[in-house]
Design a protein around this motif. Structure first.
Motif, PDB file in Angstrom:
ATOM      1  N   PHE A 101      13.287  49.816  95.358  1.00 35.31           N
ATOM      2  CA  PHE A 101      13.047  49.857  93.939  1.00 35.31           C
ATOM      3  C   PHE A 101      13.604  48.363  93.296  1.00 35.31           C
ATOM      4  O   PHE A 101      12.968  47.698  92.351  1.00 35.31           O
ATOM      5  N   LEU A 102      14.740  47.856  93.831  1.00 42.72           N
ATOM      6  CA  LEU A 102      15.312  46.777  93.342  1.00 42.72           C
ATOM      7  C   LEU A 102      14.625  45.348  93.673  1.00 42.72           C
ATOM      8  O   LEU A 102      14.978  44.299  93.420  1.00 42.72           O
ATOM      9  N   VAL A 103      13.445  45.718  94.522  1.00 42.18           N
ATOM     10  CA  VAL A 103      12.713  44.611  94.982  1.00 42.18           C
ATOM     11  C   VAL A 103      11.375  44.723  94.250  1.00 42.18           C
ATOM     12  O   VAL A 103      11.056  43.819  93.642  1.00 42.18           O
ATOM     13  N   ALA A 131      14.952  44.938 100.426  1.00 42.76           N
ATOM     14  CA  ALA A 131      16.223  44.922 100.007  1.00 42.76           C
ATOM     15  C   ALA A 131      16.626  43.825  99.031  1.00 42.76           C
ATOM     16  O   ALA A 131      15.945  42.753  99.367  1.00 42.76           O
ATOM     17  N   HIS A 132      17.620  44.020  98.295  1.00 42.68           N
ATOM     18  CA  HIS A 132      17.926  43.189  97.286  1.00 42.68           C
ATOM     19  C   HIS A 132      19.349  42.430  97.745  1.00 42.68           C
ATOM     20  O   HIS A 132      20.627  42.981  97.661  1.00 42.68           O
ATOM     21  N   ALA A 133      19.226  41.075  97.558  1.00 36.86           N
ATOM     22  CA  ALA A 133      20.374  40.552  98.330  1.00 36.86           C
ATOM     23  C   ALA A 133      21.058  39.675  97.129  1.00 36.86           C
ATOM     24  O   ALA A 133      20.616  38.378  97.003  1.00 36.86           O
ATOM     25  N   ILE A 164      26.727  40.126 101.398  1.00 35.91           N
ATOM     26  CA  ILE A 164      27.220  41.479 102.177  1.00 35.91           C
ATOM     27  C   ILE A 164      26.718  42.587 101.341  1.00 35.91           C
ATOM     28  O   ILE A 164      26.672  42.356  99.970  1.00 35.91           O
ATOM     29  N   PHE A 165      27.086  43.776 101.924  1.00 32.53           N
ATOM     30  CA  PHE A 165      26.827  45.239 101.152  1.00 32.53           C
ATOM     31  C   PHE A 165      25.506  45.110 100.887  1.00 32.53           C
ATOM     32  O   PHE A 165      25.192  45.647  99.604  1.00 32.53           O
ATOM     33  N   ILE A 166      24.480  44.782 101.641  1.00 36.26           N
ATOM     34  CA  ILE A 166      23.153  44.776 101.201  1.00 36.26           C
ATOM     35  C   ILE A 166      22.498  46.243 101.542  1.00 36.26           C
ATOM     36  O   ILE A 166      22.296  46.237 102.801  1.00 36.26           O
TER      37      ILE A 166
END
Ligand SMILES: Cc1cc2nc3c(=O)[nH]c(=O)nc-3n(C[C@H](O)[C@H](O)[C@H](O)COP(=O)(O)OP(=O)(O)OC[C@H]3O[C@@H](n4cnc5c(N)ncnc54)[C@H](O)[C@@H]3O)c2cc1C
Length: 396
Positions: A101-103, A131-133, A164-166
């Motif tokens: 959803f973040l993308v 994935a939202h980076a 990080i933390f993706i």
């Protein structure tokens, strides 16, 4: 959302038979396709791909995406209900949807028609994962502090840096990467000059690094991403150059409703387990349920869970009605995630020694609750957002 002089109409939560139908589908899917696999997910720290497939078949990845672009044309409340039901059984499984959803959400709002056909459609159908980076080793809450850069070279952008933390980093096909493309125009405008770029898996110079082992949401361990002269076409910009941070912040405001729903799901699971245990376990010749201190604990859990759910549905409903929802989303996120934590702790206490045994699933809920307090803007940052709105209202 006025706090000094609120109107009853500010609290309308619009629920339709379609919302209840979607919730039922999610509940059944979680029961039939996920519940039996939770132990294995915890043990292997990995979510079986069949679960992605089932979530995709149910149309959950595209629930809020327009039908024109392969989605169901649903609303934020539907996504919240799905997230709550999946999280009641497996919060980690709901992060595949949340990370995508973040993308898909910023693509739906800002992408060109060509980008929508190429990237949004497969995300909406669940054929591809997103994935939202944004987060970097030296910048999390302070989005404007990111150091990843993108420079124009010929007809491409060359990206260098580390994220990080993706979430979904290890599973994703389409990455939305935030990089600085211009220096900030002034110290008080640091938020400017960041650009959102679409990066496909397999792009030369882009590698997915190691996973970061976190205490909870096992199976959904976030990853590191490394960009070493990674080149993407110029047209892979999302929205306008230099305005990426605004796109990101707007996305987090919307996604925060989903994190609140994760909290409601975790809290509900904790309550159900605690109530069932209290109804069966005997001590001193009585069922635990007959002790007033246990009854008070259950009553406290129930009050908080209903309040968290109402706040979450309220924030979603405000968004769906096109009203100001950001403050409500922050409140829902803080209250629900902290309700999840408290409910998990109480459920552990009610389980006595079994509560701290890793053989009994209740301790997992406490570990999972710690993560949702942190991502999508820590709860401290949400309190700042809420306080800023209150001060604005007080000072005019
Ligand atoms: C499991 C997991 C998944 C994640 N998924 C993603 C993802 O998919 N994409 C992505 O980009 N990021 C992701 N993140 C990163 C997450 O968004 C950040 O960890 C979070 O924003 C906090 O940033 P930080 O860790 O750098 O902490 P910091 O920003 O360094 O904060 C440290 C502490 O200081 C407090 N603090 C910071 N600034 C202030 C302030 N101004 N006022 C008061 N207190 C403050 C914070 O509340 C926190 O307690 C994920 C994180 C986790 C743990």
């Amino acid at each position: 959302m006025p706090t000094l002089n609120p109107r009853p109409t500010d609290y309308q939560i619009k629920i339709t038979p379609e919302h209840e139908a979607v919730r039922q589908v999610a509940r059944e899917l979680a029961k039939k396709e996920i519940e039996a696999k939770v132990k294995e997910i915890e043990k292997n720290n990995s979510i079986p791909p069949e679960i992605n497939k089932r979530l995709a078949e149910a149309g959950f990845f595209g629930i809020t995406i327009s039908e024109k672009h392969g989605g169901a044309g649903g609303d934020a409340l539907m996504l919240a209900l799905i997230t709550e039901e999946i999280s009641r059984v497996c919060p980690a499984c709901s992060t595949i949807l949340g990370g995508t959803f973040l993308v898909s959400e910023p693509l739906q709002t800002h992408a060109t028609e060509e980008q929508k056909q190429r990237y949004l459609r497969p995300l909406a159908k669940g054929e591809k994962i997103g994935a939202h980076a944004m987060t970097e080793p030296a910048a999390g809450s302070d989005v404007a502090g990111i150091q990843t850069s993108a420079k124009p070279v010929g007809d491409k952008w060359t990206i260098n840096g580390r994220k990080i933390f993706i979430t979904n980093g290890d599973k994703a096909d389409i990455f939305l990467v935030f990089a600085r493309t211009q220096p900030p125009p002034s110290p008080d405008k640091r938020i400017q000059g960041i650009t959102a770029l679409i990066v496909e898996k397999g792009t030369e110079g882009f590698t997915v690094g190691g996973k970061i082992n976190t205490i909870g949401l096992r199976g959904s361990q976030p990853s590191e991403l490394i960009f070493n002269d990674a080149k993407v076409p110029k047209e892979n910009i999302l929205g306008h150059e230099g305005e990426g941070a605004y796109i990101a912040l707007e996305t987090y405001d919307r996604a925060r409703i989903g994190v609140a729903a994760q909290g409601v799901g975790i809290a509900q699971a904790a309550y159900e387990q605690a109530a069932a245990y209290a109804a069966n376990r005997k001590a001193f010749g009585n069922r635990l349920l007959e002790f007033q201190q246990i009854q008070f604990k259950l009553a406290e859990m129930a009050m908080n869970i209903h309040a968290a759910r109402l706040l979450t549905y309220w924030a979603a409903s405000l968004r769906d009605q096109g009203k100001e929802f950001v403050e409500a989303a922050s409140m829902a996120k803080v209250f629900s995630t902290e309700t999840a934590e408290k409910a998990a702790l109480t459920a552990m206490m009610i389980h006595g020694g079994y509560g701290v045994s890793t053989e009994v699933p209740v301790e997992r809920l406490l570990r999972d609750s710690q993560i949702i307090k942190t991502y999508e803007g820590t709860n401290d940052i949400q309190r700042l957002t809420i306080a800023r709105k209150l001060i604005k209202e007080l000072t005019g």
